[in-house]
Design an enzyme around this catalytic site. Structure first.
Site, PDB file in Angstrom:
ATOM      1  N   LYS A   1      26.138  -8.220 -64.418  1.00  0.00           N
ATOM      2  CA  LYS A   1      26.734  -9.552 -64.380  1.00  0.00           C
ATOM      3  C   LYS A   1      25.703 -10.563 -64.895  1.00  0.00           C
ATOM      4  CE  LYS A   1      28.220 -13.324 -61.506  1.00  0.00           C
ATOM      5  NZ  LYS A   1      28.109 -13.932 -60.173  1.00  0.00           N
TER       6      LYS A   1
ATOM      7  N   GLY B   1      29.184 -21.512 -54.114  1.00  0.00           N
ATOM      8  CA  GLY B   1      28.894 -21.831 -52.714  1.00  0.00           C
ATOM      9  C   GLY B   1      29.576 -23.069 -52.191  1.00  0.00           C
TER      10      GLY B   1
ATOM     11  N   ALA C   1      33.097 -17.553 -57.950  1.00  0.00           N
ATOM     12  CA  ALA C   1      32.515 -18.754 -57.334  1.00  0.00           C
ATOM     13  C   ALA C   1      33.572 -19.763 -56.907  1.00  0.00           C
ATOM     14  CB  ALA C   1      31.513 -19.447 -58.254  1.00  0.00           C
ATOM     15  N   GLY C   2      33.332 -20.383 -55.763  1.00  0.00           N
ATOM     16  CA  GLY C   2      34.169 -21.485 -55.293  1.00  0.00           C
ATOM     17  C   GLY C   2      35.179 -21.126 -54.231  1.00  0.00           C
TER      18      GLY C   2
ATOM     19  N   ASN D   1      30.903 -14.441 -52.236  1.00  0.00           N
ATOM     20  CA  ASN D   1      29.808 -14.115 -51.329  1.00  0.00           C
ATOM     21  C   ASN D   1      29.787 -15.082 -50.150  1.00  0.00           C
ATOM     22  OD1 ASN D   1      26.178 -13.574 -51.732  1.00  0.00           O
ATOM     23  ND2 ASN D   1      27.507 -13.252 -50.003  1.00  0.00           N
ATOM     24  N   THR D   2      29.550 -16.367 -50.441  1.00  0.00           N
ATOM     25  CA  THR D   2      29.371 -17.353 -49.374  1.00  0.00           C
ATOM     26  C   THR D   2      30.585 -17.456 -48.464  1.00  0.00           C
ATOM     27  OG1 THR D   2      28.019 -18.610 -50.945  1.00  0.00           O
ATOM     28  CG2 THR D   2      28.622 -19.713 -48.905  1.00  0.00           C
TER      29      THR D   2
END
Length: 325
Positions: A168, A229, A255-256, A277-278
């Site tokens: 990635k 994040g 993301a987001g 992830n977050t």
């Protein structure tokens, strides 16, 4: 002989080969990669590569940086995955929580960061002790790289350490927003593809830029849903929808995502997968949230395949009018 190993000055009484240095550092048997004066040392040459006074060495390894039916799994660069959910391995309180959350998510691909080996504390746990690379597909990424050169260096080390060519790529442009620097991303992607890497690329939600990356040979396009994040959810559903409509490779929202409904929306747009992830690691109960994300991705995919009802301006009764009393 004086060496600089992962930024630390170290003295040795005699000259050493790379193999002998690893023995002294008690790093034998681990999945590591070694860079000597900015050049990767091939694993096959460790025994005959003699280090010289003043050499600078980097020794790195991997750290923690929705299941659907097999017939409807995700396929990237010819590799098939049961789950359309990809999860990160960072930000958890410890590796045990990381392991449990990944298991609950049903994911079979996980992103990993490349970081220096801790040569001071040799007993420090490693991600591979908890997340088995034989069970999960490791996806090395270039987190916190801000130039093409930094990204290239990182992924070359990653391939040397683990042998993975599916990677990635993310090249960031600003420390506060973590938006992608697309100019540097294009440079890095072109070079990596020429070197035989299979590049999944984090990018802006610009359909034209995404088409350029696909035409270049990237194996998956990964537009951001919102800043990394942030948990803001999908901010540009129209743009991501266009990206998906034009793409011939998988489109994965990266993301987001903040909660399960965000993942469902991404899948309802027709996206092939979601990376997060977050949203899991920073939930009050990461393991429970991981399970919710698994179900959300599955539900969104099924809703997309089913096809939603058309939107209408006015009401339409669901009960039949015939036989009305």
């Amino acid at each position: 002989m004086n060496l600089t190993v992962n930024g630390e000055e170290r003295q040795f009484e005699t000259s050493l080969t790379v193999d002998e240095l690893l023995v002294k550092l008690e790093l034998t048997g681990g999945k590591v990669a070694i860079e000597r004066n900015l050049e990767i040392v091939p694993r096959s040459t460790y025994g005959k590569t003699v280090l010289e006074d003043g050499d600078k060495l980097e020794i790195v390894h991997f750290i923690g940086g929705g299941n659907v039916g097999k017939e409807d799994g995700l396929e990237v660069a010819g590799q098939k995955f049961k789950s359309r959910l990809i999860v990160g391995t960072g930000k958890y309180k410890d590796f045990e929580e990381t392991k449990l959350a990944i298991e609950a998510s049903g994911a079979d691909m996980v992103t990993v960061a490349v970081r220096r080996v801790n040569i001071t504390d040799k007993n420090q746990p490693m991600l591979v002790d908890y997340v088995d690379p034989k069970k999960y597909t490791y996806l090395p990424n270039t987190a916190f790289c801000y130039t093409a050169d930094e990204a290239l260096r990182t992924l070359r080390l990653a391939r040397e350490a683990g042998g993975w060519d599916l990677v990635k790529l993310e090249v960031l442009g600003h420390e506060k927003t973590l938006y992608p620097n697309m100019q540097e991303t294009l440079i890095a992607a072109k070079t990596l593809i020429s070197e035989g890497f299979k590049v999944m690329v984090y990018c802006s939600d610009d359909p034209i830029m995404c088409q350029m990356l696909e035409d270049m040979g990237c194996v998956a396009i990964m537009p951001l849903g919102a800043p990394i994040g942030s948990g803001l959810g999908i901010q540009n559903p129209v743009g991501i929808g266009i990206i998906k409509d034009q793409a011939k490779v998988p489109v994965i929202v990266d993301a987001g995502v903040g909660t399960a409904s965000d993942a469902t929306i991404a899948m309802e747009l027709g996206c092939d997968g979601v990376l997060m992830n977050t949203a899991i690691a920073h939930a009050r109960n990461p393991i429970l949230m991981a399970g919710a994300m698994k179900d959300a991705v599955t539900a969104g995919r099924q809703a997309f395949l089913a096809g939603r009802m058309p939107r209408k301006k006015f009401a339409e009764a669901s009960s039949p009018l015939s036989g009305l009393i």
